[in-house]
Motif scaffolding. Structure first.
Motif, short mmCIF file in Angstrom:
data_model
loop_
_atom_site.label_atom_id
_atom_site.label_comp_id
_atom_site.label_asym_id
_atom_site.label_seq_id
_atom_site.Cartn_x
_atom_site.Cartn_y
_atom_site.Cartn_z
N SER A 1 -39.99 33.62 -70.63
CA SER A 1 -39.62 34.11 -69.38
C SER A 1 -38.83 33.10 -68.75
CB SER A 1 -40.94 34.43 -68.76
OG SER A 1 -40.65 34.89 -67.42
N ALA A 2 -37.56 33.35 -68.44
CA ALA A 2 -36.57 32.10 -68.03
C ALA A 2 -36.62 32.57 -66.42
CB ALA A 2 -35.32 32.23 -68.61
N GLY A 3 -36.61 31.57 -65.63
CA GLY A 3 -36.27 31.62 -64.29
C GLY A 3 -36.56 30.20 -63.24
N THR A 4 -36.56 30.34 -62.24
CA THR A 4 -36.89 29.21 -61.29
C THR A 4 -37.82 29.73 -60.17
OG1 THR A 4 -34.71 28.40 -61.56
CG2 THR A 4 -36.00 27.41 -59.76
N VAL A 5 -39.04 29.52 -60.51
CA VAL A 5 -40.11 30.12 -59.73
C VAL A 5 -41.04 28.94 -59.58
CG1 VAL A 5 -41.85 31.88 -59.29
CG2 VAL A 5 -39.66 32.49 -60.40
N ASP A 6 -41.55 28.60 -58.28
CA ASP A 6 -42.34 27.70 -58.01
C ASP A 6 -43.94 28.32 -57.69
OD1 ASP A 6 -40.56 25.94 -57.69
OD2 ASP A 6 -40.30 25.82 -55.67
N GLY A 7 -44.89 27.66 -57.90
CA GLY A 7 -46.13 28.27 -57.72
C GLY A 7 -47.13 27.54 -58.82
N ALA A 8 -48.22 28.28 -59.08
CA ALA A 8 -49.22 27.67 -59.76
C ALA A 8 -48.58 27.70 -61.33
CB ALA A 8 -50.37 28.62 -59.80
N PHE A 9 -49.07 26.73 -61.96
CA PHE A 9 -48.82 26.52 -63.47
C PHE A 9 -48.44 27.92 -64.20
CE2 PHE A 9 -50.31 22.04 -64.56
CZ PHE A 9 -49.34 21.44 -63.66
N GLY A 10 -49.42 28.58 -64.24
CA GLY A 10 -49.07 29.94 -65.15
C GLY A 10 -48.18 30.91 -64.47
N ALA A 11 -48.04 30.87 -63.30
CA ALA A 11 -47.07 31.73 -62.40
C ALA A 11 -45.62 31.13 -62.11
CB ALA A 11 -47.51 32.05 -60.94
N ALA A 12 -45.47 29.99 -62.60
CA ALA A 12 -43.98 29.27 -62.41
C ALA A 12 -43.09 29.62 -63.40
CB ALA A 12 -44.46 27.79 -62.58
N ARG A 13 -41.90 29.51 -63.38
CA ARG A 13 -41.16 29.91 -64.22
C ARG A 13 -39.83 28.75 -64.48
NH1 ARG A 13 -44.63 32.18 -65.60
NH2 ARG A 13 -44.71 34.75 -65.80
N PHE A 14 -39.41 28.25 -65.88
CA PHE A 14 -38.56 27.30 -65.80
C PHE A 14 -37.23 28.11 -66.72
CE2 PHE A 14 -42.71 25.48 -65.50
CZ PHE A 14 -42.35 24.38 -64.90
N ASP A 15 -36.15 27.49 -66.44
CA ASP A 15 -34.78 27.87 -67.08
C ASP A 15 -34.22 26.77 -67.80
OD1 ASP A 15 -32.54 29.05 -67.70
OD2 ASP A 15 -31.81 29.24 -65.64
N HIS A 16 -34.44 27.03 -69.31
CA HIS A 16 -34.16 25.95 -70.30
C HIS A 16 -34.40 24.59 -69.71
CE1 HIS A 16 -31.16 29.55 -70.85
NE2 HIS A 16 -31.27 28.96 -72.33
N PRO A 17 -35.71 24.14 -69.66
CA PRO A 17 -36.20 22.78 -69.26
C PRO A 17 -35.67 21.75 -70.43
CG PRO A 17 -37.97 24.19 -70.14
CD PRO A 17 -36.90 25.21 -69.86
N MET A 18 -35.29 20.84 -70.34
CA MET A 18 -34.73 19.64 -71.26
C MET A 18 -35.17 18.42 -71.11
SD MET A 18 -30.86 19.22 -72.80
CE MET A 18 -30.42 18.43 -73.64
N ALA A 19 -35.11 17.84 -69.92
CA ALA A 19 -35.29 16.29 -69.92
C ALA A 19 -36.80 16.32 -68.84
CB ALA A 19 -34.14 15.81 -68.90
N LEU A 20 -37.56 15.27 -69.21
CA LEU A 20 -38.73 15.14 -68.53
C LEU A 20 -39.04 13.33 -68.29
CD1 LEU A 20 -41.54 16.87 -70.80
CD2 LEU A 20 -40.24 17.85 -68.74
N ALA A 21 -39.79 13.23 -66.89
CA ALA A 21 -40.09 12.02 -66.72
C ALA A 21 -41.16 12.06 -65.93
CB ALA A 21 -38.84 11.54 -65.85
N GLN A 22 -42.05 10.86 -65.85
CA GLN A 22 -43.34 10.91 -65.32
C GLN A 22 -43.21 9.93 -64.11
OE1 GLN A 22 -46.51 9.31 -67.88
NE2 GLN A 22 -48.12 10.48 -66.72
N SER A 23 -44.01 10.32 -63.04
CA SER A 23 -43.96 9.57 -61.79
C SER A 23 -44.73 8.30 -61.93
CB SER A 23 -44.79 10.22 -60.73
OG SER A 23 -45.95 10.53 -61.08
N ALA A 24 -44.70 7.18 -61.32
CA ALA A 24 -45.21 5.68 -61.49
C ALA A 24 -46.75 6.06 -61.45
CB ALA A 24 -44.51 4.88 -60.34
N ASP A 25 -47.27 6.87 -60.73
CA ASP A 25 -48.66 6.73 -60.67
C ASP A 25 -49.27 7.87 -61.64
OD1 ASP A 25 -48.04 9.14 -59.65
OD2 ASP A 25 -48.88 9.05 -57.65
N GLY A 26 -48.23 8.40 -62.45
CA GLY A 26 -48.91 9.21 -63.50
C GLY A 26 -49.34 10.59 -62.93
N ALA A 27 -49.29 10.95 -61.64
CA ALA A 27 -49.93 12.09 -61.10
C ALA A 27 -48.85 13.31 -61.01
CB ALA A 27 -50.33 11.95 -59.66
#
Length: 294
Positions: A169-195
């Motif tokens: 299910s592709a899209g750009t929808v914010d919200g809770a993890f289960g309700a959120a949607r992503f469109d071809h996610p490719m790159a990841l990075a973590q914040s300095a505090d790991g949160a």
């Protein structure tokens, strides 16, 4: 250099060497890859660059070494180092865990327990603690959580669940993890505090708050002339909190000034990305020097 050492793998046939903290390029043969691809910074010293059949190791003295990892014709789709210096590589066939780089590499192919949906395509990864990592599923439009079923010696099998979004299910929808949607996610990075985990996807940078289990868009990424969504192929968090990403659709490096952006901060309008430079690139990596540099 943008608040640290920023290494840019240039999408051409090159050999790279470090000189005075700058990445210098010189022509080389097509022996290892049809151009450099994704790159990861070792937590202490050096870089690993995805190449055909393995990785190119660039140490702090500027010496470039090819490490044959038995991948055949495959080029890793993404690379990520653990705080201890072990490497996760995403391949079309799954994930590979590599320890002992660069002199004595030990390769373990990690099998995912159960069945994997057709169309799943692993991409960027970041470690979460000692026994788990998060991965972007480019083909499935979701973010995966993978845990070693045997944490001792990292085992050879993984239990995979969907952390955020819904497979297929592709899209750009914010919200809770289960309700959120992503469109071809490719790159990841973590914040300095790991949160938080930042996700580079088609046309936007998203943030997953691990504290609140919510997703929100922190930056829209649109290339101009003509206007089109950015294809974010690499993403890093700088020591000052800014995000830097490589835009494969417009051949440029962009920065998102987030300042002290916190994972649980109040939602605000997405930022705009500022162009740092224009290159044909496919990934970024950073090693913190503890200094800010122009």
């Amino acid at each position: 250099r943008v608040h640290g050492d920023l290494a840019l793998p240039v999408f051409m046939d090159t050999e790279a060497r470090l000189r005075n903290n700058e990445l210098v390029l010189s022509l080389a043969a097509r022996k290892y890859c049809d151009g450099f691809h994704f790159i990861a910074a070792h937590p202490k010293d050096g870089y690993a660059v995805a190449a055909k059949g393995g990785v190119l190791w660039l140490d702090g003295d500027g010496v470039l070494t090819f490490v044959d990892l038995g991948f055949g014709e495959h080029v890793p789709a993404a690379l990520s180092f653990s705080p201890q210096g072990s490497l996760i590589a995403a391949l079309p066939t799954g994930y590979v865990f590599i320890s002992g780089l660069p002199t004595s590499p030990l390769v373990r192919h990690l099998a995912i327990e159960g069945s994997v949906e057709p169309g799943s395509k692993p991409q960027g990864t970041v470690f979460l603690g000692a026994d788990a990592f998060v991965a972007a599923d480019y083909g499935g439009h979701c973010i995966r959580m993978l845990r070693w079923t045997a944490a001792v010696d990292f085992g050879c099998s993984l239990a995979m669940t969907t952390l955020a979004g819904e497979f297929g299910s592709a899209g750009t929808v914010d919200g809770a993890f289960g309700a959120a949607r992503f469109d071809h996610p490719m790159a990841l990075a973590q914040s300095a505090d790991g949160a938080a985990v930042f996700v580079g996807q088609f046309g936007a940078v998203r943030m997953l708050s691990l504290a609140t289990s919510e997703v929100r868009t922190v930056a829209n990424a649109v290339a101009a002339e003509p206007p089109r969504p950015s294809y974010i192929t690499g993403l890093v968090v700088q020591p000052n909190g800014d995000l830097v990403f490589s835009d494969g659709s417009a051949n440029r490096i962009c920065r998102v000034a987030t300042g002290a952006l916190a994972a649980n901060s109040e939602a605000s309008a997405p930022s705009s990305a500022a162009v740092v430079c224009r290159l044909r690139v496919e990934g970024v990596a950073v090693q913190s020097t503890g200094e800010d540099a122009d």
